[in-house]
Enzyme design. Structure first.
Site, PDB file in Angstrom:
ATOM      1  N   PRO A 149     105.241  37.086 113.780  1.00 50.54           N
ATOM      2  CA  PRO A 149     103.881  36.833 114.272  1.00 50.54           C
ATOM      3  C   PRO A 149     103.076  35.964 113.310  1.00 50.54           C
ATOM      4  CG  PRO A 149     104.086  39.092 113.456  1.00 50.54           C
ATOM      5  CD  PRO A 149     105.445  38.484 113.376  1.00 50.54           C
TER       6      PRO A 149
ATOM      7  N   ASN B 213     112.655  38.313 106.118  1.00 50.11           N
ATOM      8  CA  ASN B 213     111.720  37.267 106.548  1.00 50.11           C
ATOM      9  C   ASN B 213     111.143  36.546 105.335  1.00 50.11           C
ATOM     10  OD1 ASN B 213     108.283  37.441 107.095  1.00 50.11           O
ATOM     11  ND2 ASN B 213     109.495  35.926 108.148  1.00 50.11           N
ATOM     12  N   GLY B 214     110.889  35.248 105.559  1.00 50.69           N
ATOM     13  CA  GLY B 214     110.179  34.465 104.566  1.00 50.69           C
ATOM     14  C   GLY B 214     110.854  33.146 104.260  1.00 50.69           C
ATOM     15  N   ASP B 215     110.167  32.038 104.609  1.00 51.89           N
ATOM     16  CA  ASP B 215     110.577  30.681 104.219  1.00 51.89           C
ATOM     17  C   ASP B 215     111.880  30.194 104.853  1.00 51.89           C
ATOM     18  OD1 ASP B 215     108.344  30.741 102.702  1.00 51.89           O
ATOM     19  OD2 ASP B 215     109.326  30.460 100.767  1.00 51.89           O
TER      20      ASP B 215
ATOM     21  N   CYS C 146      99.716  42.448 106.087  1.00 55.68           N
ATOM     22  CA  CYS C 146      98.630  41.466 106.055  1.00 55.68           C
ATOM     23  C   CYS C 146      97.834  41.602 104.750  1.00 55.68           C
ATOM     24  CB  CYS C 146      97.716  41.645 107.261  1.00 55.68           C
ATOM     25  SG  CYS C 146      96.423  40.401 107.293  1.00 55.68           S
TER      26      CYS C 146
ATOM     27  N   GLY D  49     108.952  32.492 111.031  1.00 51.34           N
ATOM     28  CA  GLY D  49     107.596  32.196 111.486  1.00 51.34           C
ATOM     29  C   GLY D  49     107.338  30.705 111.483  1.00 51.34           C
ATOM     30  N   ARG D  50     106.895  30.197 110.313  1.00 48.43           N
ATOM     31  CA  ARG D  50     106.497  28.793 110.246  1.00 48.43           C
ATOM     32  C   ARG D  50     107.641  27.851 110.597  1.00 48.43           C
ATOM     33  NH1 ARG D  50     104.081  29.545 104.411  1.00 48.43           N
ATOM     34  NH2 ARG D  50     105.828  30.999 104.456  1.00 48.43           N
TER      35      ARG D  50
ATOM     36  N   LYS E 298     106.174  46.215 109.937  1.00 46.48           N
ATOM     37  CA  LYS E 298     106.336  44.934 109.243  1.00 46.48           C
ATOM     38  C   LYS E 298     105.606  45.013 107.914  1.00 46.48           C
ATOM     39  CE  LYS E 298     106.248  40.097 109.122  1.00 46.48           C
ATOM     40  NZ  LYS E 298     104.922  39.571 108.916  1.00 46.48           N
TER      41      LYS E 298
ATOM     42  N   GLN F 167     101.894  43.933 118.055  1.00 47.01           N
ATOM     43  CA  GLN F 167     101.652  44.351 116.671  1.00 47.01           C
ATOM     44  C   GLN F 167     100.224  44.894 116.527  1.00 47.01           C
ATOM     45  OE1 GLN F 167     100.951  41.806 113.085  1.00 47.01           O
ATOM     46  NE2 GLN F 167     102.951  42.589 112.481  1.00 47.01           N
TER      47      GLN F 167
HETATM   48  C1  LIG Z   1      98.861  31.551 109.616  1.00 48.43           C
HETATM   49  C2  LIG Z   1      99.648  32.821 109.479  1.00 48.43           C
HETATM   50  C3  LIG Z   1      99.346  33.927 110.246  1.00 48.43           C
HETATM   51  C4  LIG Z   1     100.082  35.124 110.100  1.00 48.43           C
HETATM   52  N1  LIG Z   1      99.783  36.203 110.891  1.00 48.43           N
HETATM   53  C5  LIG Z   1     100.529  37.339 110.811  1.00 48.43           C
HETATM   54  C6  LIG Z   1     100.288  38.447 111.680  1.00 48.43           C
HETATM   55  O1  LIG Z   1      99.416  38.429 112.559  1.00 48.43           O
HETATM   56  N2  LIG Z   1     101.069  39.561 111.519  1.00 48.43           N
HETATM   57  C7  LIG Z   1     102.055  39.628 110.572  1.00 48.43           C
HETATM   58  O2  LIG Z   1     102.740  40.649 110.478  1.00 48.43           O
HETATM   59  N3  LIG Z   1     102.316  38.590 109.769  1.00 48.43           N
HETATM   60  C8  LIG Z   1     101.578  37.447 109.878  1.00 48.43           C
HETATM   61  N4  LIG Z   1     101.883  36.381 109.075  1.00 48.43           N
HETATM   62  C9  LIG Z   1     103.052  36.446 108.195  1.00 48.43           C
HETATM   63  C10 LIG Z   1     104.290  35.935 108.920  1.00 48.43           C
HETATM   64  O3  LIG Z   1     104.653  36.765 109.995  1.00 48.43           O
HETATM   65  C11 LIG Z   1     105.501  35.831 107.969  1.00 48.43           C
HETATM   66  O4  LIG Z   1     105.743  37.099 107.435  1.00 48.43           O
HETATM   67  C12 LIG Z   1     105.258  34.834 106.831  1.00 48.43           C
HETATM   68  O5  LIG Z   1     104.649  33.643 107.297  1.00 48.43           O
HETATM   69  C13 LIG Z   1     106.591  34.468 106.147  1.00 48.43           C
HETATM   70  O6  LIG Z   1     107.527  33.993 107.086  1.00 48.43           O
HETATM   71  P1  LIG Z   1     107.760  32.403 107.371  1.00 48.43           P
HETATM   72  O7  LIG Z   1     107.920  31.752 106.039  1.00 48.43           O
HETATM   73  O8  LIG Z   1     108.979  32.363 108.235  1.00 48.43           O
HETATM   74  O9  LIG Z   1     106.519  31.896 108.071  1.00 48.43           O
HETATM   75  C14 LIG Z   1     101.149  35.202 109.181  1.00 48.43           C
HETATM   76  C15 LIG Z   1     101.459  34.063 108.421  1.00 48.43           C
HETATM   77  C16 LIG Z   1     100.735  32.876 108.558  1.00 48.43           C
HETATM   78  C17 LIG Z   1     101.131  31.679 107.747  1.00 48.43           C
END
Ligand SMILES: Cc1cc2nc3c(=O)[nH]c(=O)nc-3n(C[C@H](O)[C@H](O)[C@H](O)COP(=O)(O)O)c2cc1C
Length: 370
Positions: free
Chosen positions: A16, A202-204, A101, A226-227, A140, A71
């Site tokens: 998310p 998760n992450g990057d 968060c 995510g990203r 999470k 969530q």
């Molecule tokens: C702009 C933004 C909004 C996010 N919102 C949420 C959220 O609503 N709930 C959550 O559990 N994590 C949230 N995250 C964290 C992501 O779910 C994820 O854990 C984090 O970005 C690392 O994963 P990634 O590198 O694949 O993006 C958010 C991250 C970003 C950058």
């Protein structure tokens, strides 16, 4: 892959991203493939109970979106329980609890990553939810509040005993925010801490190779992205193919990206109406453009468009502007092609420092002021 009573094909998940992973984007990625489980952005449990229009909009789903988790965030056990009951009554597959968060608005009320600091209290809250509903509850989390309080393994163990069906873990602490590299050993410690439930790392993760690296290094049962999915909505299907065959499919080209981008805009307009949908689309449109090669003219145009017709006009204008960067076959000349994506944890510290990553904006400055 199994979460609670559900068995499904893909062990890849969409993380998310508040404000971004709305219904249109989730549907677009599912249509491309490789993804069986999605999660909404974080929804305030109290707002859902009060039926605030924003909370109801955030949990909106569609028949194509089976296996959706809503969530929830909050710290009042009765509110979290009642919100979970609402989610269940709507026929939604699962509830995920936000324990990661780092933003003050969320941690200040004891939600998000603040839940990682009081294990017994968190377990009581979660127990109330697990006992109230039949659908699976997942959590999470991050690795902990800061590097001196890496509570994720202990919390995961406690939550498994409480009846949680899966753990999603972002390999950073709350204090890290989004900086530094993802700590794969930290994720591995969470995997080792639980007995039977899946842990999803998760992450990057921005490439299929990075996903495989995370599986190999941590022993996780799934990987959540995510990203990376915004830079490349094909990442799930390409990663699945890579994990099965070892073959890396080429990145989607410009034409394919524009095709998917149009579908995304159509869904934004369907869900949010033309005016609001177009406005909301300005941000994701700029991410598609990150892999277009030269895109200055496109980025200028998307800050202004407000209708479907204006979007089409800006594409025509952009394609005329882009023509000098192409060869005779319509491909970008090699010197204008974007650099291949590489996940941060696959780079040496020196390479990481050298690489200027064009990134989706994350909160900046010291985490205490977010
Ligand atoms: C702009 C933004 C909004 C996010 N919102 C949420 C959220 O609503 N709930 C959550 O559990 N994590 C949230 N995250 C964290 C992501 O779910 C994820 O854990 C984090 O970005 C690392 O994963 P990634 O590198 O694949 O993006 C958010 C991250 C970003 C950058």
């Amino acid at each position: 892959m199994r979460i609670g009573p559900y068995e499904f094909g893909s062990n890849l998940f969409l993380s998310p991203l508040a404000g971004y992973t709305n219904l249109p984007f989730r549907l677009v990625v599912r249509e491309i493939g490789g993804l069986d489980w999605t999660t909404t952005d974080l929804v305030n449990a109290r707002s859902l109970i009060e039926k605030s229009p924003r909370a109801l909009q955030m949990i909106r789903t569609a028949p194509a979106e089976q296996r959706l988790a809503v969530q929830l965030f909050g710290a009042v056990p009765e509110e979290m329980r009642d919100a979970a009951l609402i989610v269940e009554s709507l026929g939604i597959a699962s509830v995920d609890i936000n324990m990661g968060c780092p933003v003050k608005k969320v941690t200040g009320i004891g939600g998000g990553s603040a839940m990682m600091t009081e294990l017994a209290k968190t377990a009581r809250l979660v127990r109330g939810m697990v006992d109230a509903v039949k659908i699976p509850i997942t959590a999470k989390m991050r690795l902990g509040w800061d590097e001196n309080n890496l509570t994720a393994p202990d919390l995961a163990r406690v939550l498994e005993d409480t009846g949680v069906a899966a753990i999603f873990v972002h390999g950073r602490t709350r204090a890290q925010g989004f900086s530094g590299t993802v700590n794969l050993a930290g994720i591995r410690a969470v995997v080792a801490a639980v007995k039977n439930i899946p842990v999803i790392g998760n992450g990057d993760v921005t490439t299929p190779a990075a996903a495989r690296h995370m599986f190999n290094e941590t022993g996780c049962a799934g990987v959540s992205i995510g990203r990376g999915a915004f830079y490349n909505p094909w990442i799930f299907t390409h990663t699945q193919h890579y994990l099965k065959t070892g073959e890396l499919r080429p990145e989607a080209g410009y034409r394919e990206r524009v095709h998917v981008m149009r579908r995304h805009l159509d869904l934004m307009i369907e869900v949010f109406g033309e005016d609001h949908g177009c406005r909301l689309f300005r941000k994701p449109a700029s991410w598609y453009a990150k892999r277009f090669g030269p895109a200055k003219e496109f980025k200028k145009g998307i800050t202004q468009f407000g209708t479907r017709a204006e979007f089409e006009a800006l594409l025509v204008n952009y394609e005329t502007w882009r023509a000098p960067f192409l060869d005779a076959t319509g491909e970008l000349l090699p010197r204008f092609q974007p650099e291949p994506m590489v996940a941060s944890f696959m780079l040496s510290p020196e390479e990481l420092a050298l690489r200027r990553r064009e990134s989706i904006p994350v909160p900046k400055g010291p985490v205490d002021v977010w």
